[in-house]
Scaffold this motif. Structure first.
Motif, PDB file in Angstrom:
ATOM      1  N   GLN A 238      -3.373  -4.605  -4.838  1.00 28.57           N
ATOM      2  CA  GLN A 238      -4.112  -5.208  -5.459  1.00 28.57           C
ATOM      3  C   GLN A 238      -5.800  -4.743  -4.372  1.00 28.57           C
ATOM      4  OE1 GLN A 238      -4.995  -9.253  -6.675  1.00 28.57           O
ATOM      5  NE2 GLN A 238      -3.136  -9.663  -7.622  1.00 28.57           N
ATOM      6  N   LEU A 239      -5.208  -4.773  -3.220  1.00 29.71           N
ATOM      7  CA  LEU A 239      -6.122  -5.102  -1.652  1.00 29.71           C
ATOM      8  C   LEU A 239      -6.663  -3.933  -1.492  1.00 29.71           C
ATOM      9  CD1 LEU A 239      -5.538  -7.652   0.142  1.00 29.71           C
ATOM     10  CD2 LEU A 239      -7.473  -7.447  -1.378  1.00 29.71           C
ATOM     11  N   VAL A 240      -5.513  -2.877  -1.130  1.00 34.73           N
ATOM     12  CA  VAL A 240      -5.464  -1.550  -1.058  1.00 34.73           C
ATOM     13  C   VAL A 240      -4.464  -0.973  -2.466  1.00 34.73           C
ATOM     14  CG1 VAL A 240      -4.781   0.164   0.952  1.00 34.73           C
ATOM     15  CG2 VAL A 240      -5.247  -2.096   1.136  1.00 34.73           C
ATOM     16  N   PRO A 241      -5.437  -0.130  -2.852  1.00 37.08           N
ATOM     17  CA  PRO A 241      -4.290   0.886  -4.400  1.00 37.08           C
ATOM     18  C   PRO A 241      -3.183   1.795  -4.128  1.00 37.08           C
ATOM     19  CG  PRO A 241      -7.330   0.349  -4.461  1.00 37.08           C
ATOM     20  CD  PRO A 241      -6.857   0.113  -3.522  1.00 37.08           C
ATOM     21  N   LEU A 242      -4.009   2.542  -2.539  1.00 39.29           N
ATOM     22  CA  LEU A 242      -3.210   2.924  -2.516  1.00 39.29           C
ATOM     23  C   LEU A 242      -1.189   2.866  -2.445  1.00 39.29           C
ATOM     24  CD1 LEU A 242      -3.069   6.638  -1.467  1.00 39.29           C
ATOM     25  CD2 LEU A 242      -2.789   5.933   1.205  1.00 39.29           C
ATOM     26  N   ASN A 243      -1.342   1.584  -1.914  1.00 37.51           N
ATOM     27  CA  ASN A 243       0.189   1.107  -2.007  1.00 37.51           C
ATOM     28  C   ASN A 243       0.496   1.503  -3.085  1.00 37.51           C
ATOM     29  OD1 ASN A 243       1.720  -1.092  -0.095  1.00 37.51           O
ATOM     30  ND2 ASN A 243       1.377  -2.210  -2.270  1.00 37.51           N
ATOM     31  N   LYS A 244       0.566   1.335  -4.378  1.00 33.43           N
ATOM     32  CA  LYS A 244       0.928   1.116  -5.503  1.00 33.43           C
ATOM     33  C   LYS A 244       2.130   2.689  -5.319  1.00 33.43           C
ATOM     34  CE  LYS A 244      -2.864  -0.770  -8.001  1.00 33.43           C
ATOM     35  NZ  LYS A 244      -3.502  -0.232  -9.231  1.00 33.43           N
ATOM     36  N   LYS A 245       1.143   3.888  -4.444  1.00 29.56           N
ATOM     37  CA  LYS A 245       1.971   4.768  -4.338  1.00 29.56           C
ATOM     38  C   LYS A 245       2.796   4.827  -2.615  1.00 29.56           C
ATOM     39  CE  LYS A 245       0.278  10.170  -4.166  1.00 29.56           C
ATOM     40  NZ  LYS A 245      -0.146  10.964  -4.190  1.00 29.56           N
ATOM     41  N   TYR A 246       2.390   4.609  -1.770  1.00 20.66           N
ATOM     42  CA  TYR A 246       3.610   4.273  -1.241  1.00 20.66           C
ATOM     43  C   TYR A 246       3.093   2.723  -0.738  1.00 20.66           C
ATOM     44  CZ  TYR A 246       1.821   9.073  -0.276  1.00 20.66           C
ATOM     45  OH  TYR A 246       1.818  10.113  -0.761  1.00 20.66           O
ATOM     46  N   PRO A 247       4.500   1.876  -0.985  1.00 18.80           N
ATOM     47  CA  PRO A 247       4.353   0.787  -1.031  1.00 18.80           C
ATOM     48  C   PRO A 247       5.400   0.137   0.363  1.00 18.80           C
ATOM     49  CG  PRO A 247       6.355   1.557  -2.706  1.00 18.80           C
ATOM     50  CD  PRO A 247       5.502   2.572  -1.879  1.00 18.80           C
ATOM     51  N   ILE A 248       5.132  -1.123   0.640  1.00 19.54           N
ATOM     52  CA  ILE A 248       5.350  -0.701   2.029  1.00 19.54           C
ATOM     53  C   ILE A 248       6.434  -1.176   2.810  1.00 19.54           C
ATOM     54  CG2 ILE A 248       5.691  -3.663   3.154  1.00 19.54           C
ATOM     55  CD1 ILE A 248       3.593  -4.792   1.500  1.00 19.54           C
ATOM     56  N   ALA A 249       7.213  -0.941   2.141  1.00 14.89           N
ATOM     57  CA  ALA A 249       8.866  -0.534   2.428  1.00 14.89           C
ATOM     58  C   ALA A 249       9.036   1.005   3.162  1.00 14.89           C
ATOM     59  CB  ALA A 249      10.216  -0.251   1.817  1.00 14.89           C
ATOM     60  N   GLU A 250       8.630   1.690   2.153  1.00 16.62           N
ATOM     61  CA  GLU A 250       8.275   3.132   2.658  1.00 16.62           C
ATOM     62  C   GLU A 250       6.994   3.265   3.950  1.00 16.62           C
ATOM     63  OE1 GLU A 250       7.255   5.825  -0.555  1.00 16.62           O
ATOM     64  OE2 GLU A 250       8.265   4.984  -1.839  1.00 16.62           O
ATOM     65  N   LEU A 251       5.827   2.371   3.900  1.00 21.25           N
ATOM     66  CA  LEU A 251       5.278   2.383   4.863  1.00 21.25           C
ATOM     67  C   LEU A 251       5.923   2.377   6.173  1.00 21.25           C
ATOM     68  CD1 LEU A 251       2.412   2.739   5.472  1.00 21.25           C
ATOM     69  CD2 LEU A 251       1.641   0.651   4.670  1.00 21.25           C
ATOM     70  N   LEU A 252       6.648   0.750   6.299  1.00 22.16           N
ATOM     71  CA  LEU A 252       7.003   0.761   7.709  1.00 22.16           C
ATOM     72  C   LEU A 252       8.633   1.616   8.055  1.00 22.16           C
ATOM     73  CD1 LEU A 252       7.659  -3.501   6.904  1.00 22.16           C
ATOM     74  CD2 LEU A 252       5.561  -2.482   7.551  1.00 22.16           C
TER      75      LEU A 252
END
Ligand code: SAH
Ligand code: SF4
Length: 380
Positions: A238-252
Motif C-alpha cells: 500500500q505504501l510503496v507500490p513497487l513492493n508488488k513487483k519486488y516483495p520484501i523477501a526478494e528485496l532483502l
C-alpha cells in the motif's frame, strides 16, 4: 556511455565522466591526458568557460569553443534556512523543476540530489510520487546540482577548499529507475580528479528496484539506503507500490548480495513514520523479527513531512520514541532523522511540488535567481 554527446548540438561537458571526456578528446584529435586537465578545471575548480583554463593549450581551447560548453542549470530560487540548510530549485525545462538541499553539520556537509523530475513509483506518503513522473534527468543535470552547490558555496564562503563531504541521492525521483544516467554521475562524484568522495560518503537511496541493486553492486557499489517503511508485504504494497513487483523477501536477498561488495558493512533502512499506519508497537516487533539476525542494518526513522493530498499524519514524538525503543532494545542500531530546514520546507519534494504547479505557467518569467534568506518559500 552517456547522454551529453549529440553531434548536432554543443556537447555539455558536465555530462561526461572522465572516460567519456577522454573519448571526446580523442575524437577531437587530442591526447587523453588533456581530458584529466579539463575534468579538473570543471569539477575541482568550477570553471565555466574555456578561457579560464589557463594551462590548457590555446589550440585546444579554440577547438572547444563553439563545439562544447559547460552549461549549468538555471536556478529558479534559493532558500536559506535559519539553521544553515539551503534549498535550491533548478529549472530543467518544460515547466519541470528539481531540488537539491545542502545540509551543513559540525562534522560533515551533505548535499541531497534529485535524479528525476517527478517519480513513477508513486509512494503514498511522498509528494514527488503524487506529482507523477515527468522525465529522467540526464547525467549533466544530476551533476549540475553538485557543481553549482559546491562552487557557489565556495564562492560565498571565500574558500577554495572542498565543502560538500557527503552526497545522498534522496531528492526527487527513484535513482535506480534512471540507472544509465546515474552511474556516470556517481563515478564523477567518486573520481579523484572530480569531487574525490569516498564510496562510503555517497549514498543511493532506493524504494527497492531489485535488479538494479544487483547491477549497482557490480558497476559502482556505493553506500545503499533502502526505503522500507513497513515490515510486511500487505502494508508495504500500500505504501510503496513497487513492493508488488519486488516483495520484501526478494528485496532483502538483493541487500544480502549487495553487502558482499558494499563499501559499508550495513544497509540503512529508511522508515517514514506515519501516525497509526506503520508506527504501532506490534509493527515495531514485526520489524525486529524481520531484520534481527537476518541482515546487518541500521534503521533510520524519518518523521513524515505532511502535505494535504496525502491524507496522512506525522507520528507524534511519543510514538516515534516508543517505536525506536523497541528496535534499540532488540539491538538494532536506530536513529531518528533530525528535521532540518523546516522553515524552508527543505524535505523530500515539498517545494518542488508547490513551485512546479506554478512553473507550468510562469517558469519563463523567473529565470533569474531569487534569493529569499531565512524566509518561507514564496507561495504567490
Ligand atoms: N526514491 C528514492 C529516493 C528519494 S526519496 C527512495 O524512495 O528511497 C528519499 C527518502 O525520503 C525516502 O526514504 C522516502 O521514503 C522519503 N520520503 C519521501 N516523502 C517523504 C515525506 N513526505 N516525509 C518524509 N520522508 C519522505
Ligand atoms: Fe519515488 Fe522515492 Fe517518492 Fe517513492 S519515496 S515516490 S520512490 S521519490
Amino acid at each position: 556511455m552517456n547522454d551529453a554527446v549529440n553531434p548536432l548540438e554543443q556537447v555539455n561537458l558536465l555530462g561526461l565522466d572522465l572516460e567519456g571526456l577522454a573519448a571526446y578528446c580523442e575524437q577531437l584529435g587530442e591526447k587523453r591526458f588533456r581530458a584529466t586537465q579539463l575534468f579538473r578545471w570543471i569539477h575541482q575548480k568550477g570553471a565555466s568557460g574555456f578561457d579560464q583554463m589557463t594551462d590548457l593549450a590555446k589550440s585546444l581551447r579554440t577547438k572547444l569553443e563553439g563545439k562544447a560548453l559547460i552549461a549549468a542549470l538555471p536556478v529558479i530560487s534559493e532558500h536559506v534556512s535559519a539553521d544553515g540548510t539551503i534549498k535550491w530549485l533548478f529549472d530543467v525545462g518544460n515547466g519541470d523543476a528539481v531540488e537539491a538541499v545542502y545540509i551543513p553539520e559540525s562534522d560533515r556537509a551533505t548535499l541531497c540530489i534529485s535524479s528525476q523530475a517527478g517519480c513513477a513509483v508513486g509512494c503514498r506518503f511522498c509528494s514527488t510520487g503524487h506529482q507523477g513522473f515527468s522525465r529522467n534527468l540526464a547525467t549533466w543535470e544530476i551533476i549540475a546540482q553538485l557543481w553549482y552547490a559546491e562552487h557557489s558555496l565556495r564562492q560565498r564562503q571565500g574558500t577554495t577548499d572542498r565543502i560538500i563531504s557527503n552526497i545522498v541521492m534522496m531528492g526527487m525521483g527513484e535513482p535506480l529507475q534512471n540507472y544509465t544516467a546515474l552511474v556516470p554521475a556517481l563515478k564523477m562524484m567518486l573520481d579523484d580528479h572530480g569531487y574525490g568522495l569516498s564510496r562510503r560518503r555517497v549514498t543511493v537511496s532506493t524504494s527497492g528496484v531489485v535488479p538494479m541493486i544487483d547491477r549497482l553492486r557490480e558497476d559502482c557499489p556505493v553506500a545503499l539506503a533502502v526505503s522500507l517503511h513497513a515490515p510486511n508485504d500487505p502494508l508495504r504494497d500500500q505504501l510503496v507500490p513497487l513492493n508488488k513487483k519486488y516483495p520484501i523477501a526478494e528485496l532483502l536477498e538483493s541487500c544480502d548480495r549487495y553487502l558482499e561488495k558494499a563499501p559499508r558493512d550495513f544497509i540503512t533502512f529508511e522508515y517514514c513514520m506515519l501516525q497509526e499506519v506503520n508506527d504501532t508497537p506490534e509493527l515495531a516487533h514485526e520489524l525486529v523479527k524481520l531484520l534481527k539476525n537476518r541482515i546487518n542494518c541500521k534503521l533510520n526513522l524519518i518523521p513524515f513531512n505532511p502535505f494535504p493530498a496525502s491524507g496522512l499524519k506525522r507520528s507524534t514524538n511519543e510514538r516515534v520514541k516508543a517505536f525506536a525503543q523497541i528496535l534499540v532494545d532488540a539491538g538494532i542500531v536506530t536513529t531518528v532523522r533530525k528535521t532540518r530546514g523546516d522553515d524552508i520546507d527543505a524535505a523530500c519534494g515539498q517545494l518542488a511540488g508547490e513551485v512546479q504547479d506554478r512553473t507550468r505557467a510562469h517558469i519563463r518569467m523567473v529565470r533569474a535567481p531569487v534569493v529569499v534568506k531565512g524566509a518561507s518559500p514564496q507561495r504567490t
